[in-house]
Design a protein around this motif. Sequence first.
Motif, PDB file in Angstrom:
ATOM      1  N   TYR A  17       0.824  -1.201   0.000  1.00  0.00           N
ATOM      2  CA  TYR A  17       0.000   0.000   0.000  1.00  0.00           C
ATOM      3  C   TYR A  17       0.868   1.264   0.000  1.00  0.00           C
ATOM      4  CZ  TYR A  17      -3.435   3.455   1.442  1.00  0.00           C
ATOM      5  OH  TYR A  17      -4.230   4.569   1.496  1.00  0.00           O
ATOM      6  N   LEU A  18       1.931   1.226   0.817  1.00  0.00           N
ATOM      7  CA  LEU A  18       2.841   2.376   0.900  1.00  0.00           C
ATOM      8  C   LEU A  18       3.461   2.690  -0.455  1.00  0.00           C
ATOM      9  CD1 LEU A  18       4.897   2.020   4.187  1.00  0.00           C
ATOM     10  CD2 LEU A  18       3.564   3.997   3.430  1.00  0.00           C
ATOM     11  N   MET A  19       3.972   1.617  -1.080  1.00  0.00           N
ATOM     12  CA  MET A  19       4.637   1.787  -2.380  1.00  0.00           C
ATOM     13  C   MET A  19       3.645   2.287  -3.428  1.00  0.00           C
ATOM     14  SD  MET A  19       7.445   1.549  -4.025  1.00  0.00           S
ATOM     15  CE  MET A  19       8.545   0.490  -3.115  1.00  0.00           C
ATOM     16  N   GLN A  20       2.446   1.722  -3.380  1.00  0.00           N
ATOM     17  CA  GLN A  20       1.403   2.126  -4.327  1.00  0.00           C
ATOM     18  C   GLN A  20       1.088   3.626  -4.185  1.00  0.00           C
ATOM     19  OE1 GLN A  20      -2.304   0.125  -3.542  1.00  0.00           O
ATOM     20  NE2 GLN A  20      -3.012   0.377  -5.638  1.00  0.00           N
ATOM     21  N   THR A  21       0.940   4.048  -2.935  1.00  0.00           N
ATOM     22  CA  THR A  21       0.617   5.453  -2.662  1.00  0.00           C
ATOM     23  C   THR A  21       1.718   6.375  -3.184  1.00  0.00           C
ATOM     24  OG1 THR A  21      -0.407   4.665  -0.652  1.00  0.00           O
ATOM     25  CG2 THR A  21      -0.071   7.022  -0.810  1.00  0.00           C
ATOM     26  N   LEU A  22       2.953   5.953  -2.920  1.00  0.00           N
ATOM     27  CA  LEU A  22       4.115   6.747  -3.315  1.00  0.00           C
ATOM     28  C   LEU A  22       4.199   6.893  -4.842  1.00  0.00           C
ATOM     29  CD1 LEU A  22       6.585   7.957  -1.876  1.00  0.00           C
ATOM     30  CD2 LEU A  22       7.775   5.810  -2.280  1.00  0.00           C
ATOM     31  N   LEU A  23       4.029   5.783  -5.531  1.00  0.00           N
ATOM     32  CA  LEU A  23       4.152   5.810  -7.000  1.00  0.00           C
ATOM     33  C   LEU A  23       2.991   6.556  -7.648  1.00  0.00           C
ATOM     34  CD1 LEU A  23       5.435   2.170  -7.529  1.00  0.00           C
ATOM     35  CD2 LEU A  23       6.743   4.273  -7.856  1.00  0.00           C
ATOM     36  N   LYS A  24       1.803   6.400  -7.055  1.00  0.00           N
ATOM     37  CA  LYS A  24       0.638   7.118  -7.592  1.00  0.00           C
ATOM     38  C   LYS A  24       0.830   8.615  -7.425  1.00  0.00           C
ATOM     39  CE  LYS A  24      -3.220   3.914  -7.608  1.00  0.00           C
ATOM     40  NZ  LYS A  24      -4.438   3.490  -6.943  1.00  0.00           N
ATOM     41  N   ALA A  25       1.393   8.990  -6.252  1.00  0.00           N
ATOM     42  CA  ALA A  25       1.642  10.409  -5.990  1.00  0.00           C
ATOM     43  C   ALA A  25       2.644  10.964  -6.997  1.00  0.00           C
ATOM     44  CB  ALA A  25       2.164  10.592  -4.575  1.00  0.00           C
ATOM     45  N   ALA A  26       3.523  10.074  -7.506  1.00  0.00           N
ATOM     46  CA  ALA A  26       4.510  10.516  -8.500  1.00  0.00           C
ATOM     47  C   ALA A  26       3.907  10.486  -9.913  1.00  0.00           C
ATOM     48  CB  ALA A  26       5.744   9.624  -8.433  1.00  0.00           C
ATOM     49  N   GLY A  27       2.623  10.155  -9.986  1.00  0.00           N
ATOM     50  CA  GLY A  27       1.914  10.238 -11.257  1.00  0.00           C
ATOM     51  C   GLY A  27       1.871   8.949 -12.051  1.00  0.00           C
ATOM     52  N   HIS A  28       2.247   7.839 -11.440  1.00  0.00           N
ATOM     53  CA  HIS A  28       2.259   6.577 -12.183  1.00  0.00           C
ATOM     54  C   HIS A  28       1.016   5.748 -11.900  1.00  0.00           C
ATOM     55  CE1 HIS A  28       6.224   7.472 -13.534  1.00  0.00           C
ATOM     56  NE2 HIS A  28       6.684   7.579 -12.290  1.00  0.00           N
ATOM     57  N   GLU A  29       0.813   4.814 -12.816  1.00  0.00           N
ATOM     58  CA  GLU A  29      -0.281   3.866 -12.645  1.00  0.00           C
ATOM     59  C   GLU A  29       0.319   2.635 -11.965  1.00  0.00           C
ATOM     60  OE1 GLU A  29      -2.894   1.823 -15.821  1.00  0.00           O
ATOM     61  OE2 GLU A  29      -2.788   3.976 -16.340  1.00  0.00           O
ATOM     62  N   VAL A  30      -0.401   2.088 -10.993  1.00  0.00           N
ATOM     63  CA  VAL A  30       0.195   0.982 -10.222  1.00  0.00           C
ATOM     64  C   VAL A  30      -0.668  -0.275 -10.288  1.00  0.00           C
ATOM     65  CG1 VAL A  30       0.944   0.236  -7.933  1.00  0.00           C
ATOM     66  CG2 VAL A  30       1.310   2.601  -8.645  1.00  0.00           C
ATOM     67  N   LEU A  31       0.000  -1.404 -10.521  1.00  0.00           N
ATOM     68  CA  LEU A  31      -0.662  -2.706 -10.432  1.00  0.00           C
ATOM     69  C   LEU A  31       0.029  -3.446  -9.288  1.00  0.00           C
ATOM     70  CD1 LEU A  31      -0.449  -3.526 -14.228  1.00  0.00           C
ATOM     71  CD2 LEU A  31      -2.523  -2.826 -13.009  1.00  0.00           C
ATOM     72  N   THR A  32      -0.737  -4.220  -8.520  1.00  0.00           N
ATOM     73  CA  THR A  32      -0.104  -4.887  -7.379  1.00  0.00           C
ATOM     74  C   THR A  32      -0.237  -6.407  -7.474  1.00  0.00           C
ATOM     75  OG1 THR A  32      -2.115  -4.730  -6.064  1.00  0.00           O
ATOM     76  CG2 THR A  32      -0.500  -2.978  -5.780  1.00  0.00           C
ATOM     77  N   ALA A  33       0.722  -7.092  -6.813  1.00  0.00           N
ATOM     78  CA  ALA A  33       0.688  -8.550  -6.743  1.00  0.00           C
ATOM     79  C   ALA A  33       1.272  -8.976  -5.406  1.00  0.00           C
ATOM     80  CB  ALA A  33       1.487  -9.149  -7.894  1.00  0.00           C
ATOM     81  N   GLU A  34       0.798 -10.143  -4.896  1.00  0.00           N
ATOM     82  CA  GLU A  34       1.231 -10.595  -3.560  1.00  0.00           C
ATOM     83  C   GLU A  34       2.448 -11.506  -3.610  1.00  0.00           C
ATOM     84  OE1 GLU A  34      -1.966 -12.291  -1.321  1.00  0.00           O
ATOM     85  OE2 GLU A  34      -3.302 -10.607  -1.779  1.00  0.00           O
ATOM     86  N   ASP A  35       2.761 -12.026  -4.784  1.00  0.00           N
ATOM     87  CA  ASP A  35       3.930 -12.910  -4.901  1.00  0.00           C
ATOM     88  C   ASP A  35       4.346 -12.995  -6.373  1.00  0.00           C
ATOM     89  OD1 ASP A  35       2.347 -14.892  -6.275  1.00  0.00           O
ATOM     90  OD2 ASP A  35       1.563 -15.513  -4.338  1.00  0.00           O
ATOM     91  N   GLY A  36       5.396 -13.774  -6.632  1.00  0.00           N
ATOM     92  CA  GLY A  36       5.936 -13.862  -7.975  1.00  0.00           C
ATOM     93  C   GLY A  36       4.957 -14.412  -9.005  1.00  0.00           C
ATOM     94  N   VAL A  37       4.191 -15.396  -8.593  1.00  0.00           N
ATOM     95  CA  VAL A  37       3.252 -16.028  -9.527  1.00  0.00           C
ATOM     96  C   VAL A  37       2.231 -14.997 -10.001  1.00  0.00           C
ATOM     97  CG1 VAL A  37       1.455 -17.802  -9.756  1.00  0.00           C
ATOM     98  CG2 VAL A  37       3.544 -18.305  -8.443  1.00  0.00           C
ATOM     99  N   GLU A  38       1.666 -14.280  -9.044  1.00  0.00           N
ATOM    100  CA  GLU A  38       0.648 -13.287  -9.395  1.00  0.00           C
ATOM    101  C   GLU A  38       1.274 -12.141 -10.206  1.00  0.00           C
ATOM    102  OE1 GLU A  38      -1.398 -11.569  -6.029  1.00  0.00           O
ATOM    103  OE2 GLU A  38      -2.863 -10.586  -7.314  1.00  0.00           O
ATOM    104  N   ALA A  39       2.502 -11.794  -9.867  1.00  0.00           N
ATOM    105  CA  ALA A  39       3.177 -10.703 -10.575  1.00  0.00           C
ATOM    106  C   ALA A  39       3.343 -11.034 -12.063  1.00  0.00           C
ATOM    107  CB  ALA A  39       4.537 -10.446  -9.939  1.00  0.00           C
TER     108      ALA A  39
END
Length: 372
Positions: A17-39
């Motif tokens: 969540y922290l990383m997502q917030t940070l990157l969104k604030a920098a103007g990027h679009e964020v996709l998240t995954a919980e592990d390598g398989v999902e990524a």
Amino acid sequence: MSVAVIVVVDDDPSSRYLMQTLLKAAGHEVLTAEDGVEALEVARYNAPDLIITDILMPRMDGYQLCREWRADPTLSTLPFVFYTANYAEDDDEKFALSLGADRFLRKPMKPSELIEEIEVLLHESRGTVPAQRPVKEDETRVLKEYNARLVHKLEDQLTELHEINDVLTDMVNGTVRAIAKLTEARDPYTSGHQERVAAIAVAIAARLGHDAKFREGIRIAGLLHDIGKMYVPAEFLTKPRRLTEAEFAIIRMHPQVAHDVLTGIRFPWPVAEFVVQHHERLDGSGYPAGLKGDAITLGGRILAVADVIEAMSSHRPYKTAVGVAAALDEIEGGAGTLYDPDVAAAAIALFEEDKFEIPPASAEPAFASYSK
Ligand SMILES: [Fe+2]
């Protein structure tokens, strides 16, 4: 700065969540995954511009994700960033970069520096220089090193868990001993009683073939079985004459008091139940509940026999010790009516065949100088 699609991979929701917030604030679009398989699934479907990942994750960790990333023709040229706290040694970095990662960043980083690193990478990968870092190493060697690193990390974590376990065990033992000594400090005549009952009860459990885990539960219950006597006025316990019925009625409350104190502690054994039953008798003549037969736990039945043997072998202010032989006669006479016959037989065999001797208490009673 242009908008990029970035995949954030971390099994910890708050880090994600922290990383997502940070990157969104920098103007990027964020996709998240919980592990390598999902990524990998997310990235293959969404064609991102960059991936930033943790290392230690279930199902597929960051190292394996990096190898799969670099082996996938649709992803291999895209920047790959590790962001980790657990694997932050120089060797970890070397290994991560050898797998083809573009950056190895250590948690925690200043948000501004983290964003800057990412912007630089995005800029580079959109330029003429491809971000691709194909794995050059021989496949077998890389795999070997990869496995060795994983084993090493797991061993470290296991050692750490063992150390934590040892500290916790010491803490429990220290606390149990402290509580036992507090009880006995009020009643110097029974000093060491709980310790000796614990030793006899453990030996009976061993003679009956019970494993070390059960014996440890019995030992703790033995060490604490009389803590309810804290509730009984000290003069009742040390009175060198027969007690009145009213005084006995108060003494008989001690198993229930101990139970009520211990029931709040989450032992891996039913210690409170063992303790509350140490004056119960097979035929229902005991106290506090008058339980019969199988309603009394094995722990309660063992403690009952051990308690009688110890009490009859030791001096009390209101009676003289009659010795182990007389105690065993009492147990034999009551086997099947008052005492569990198997427990009684084991106790008798313990003393007569195994030549068991009741050990002396391990140390001077606590607060001995105050206990007059
Ligand atoms: Fe007792």
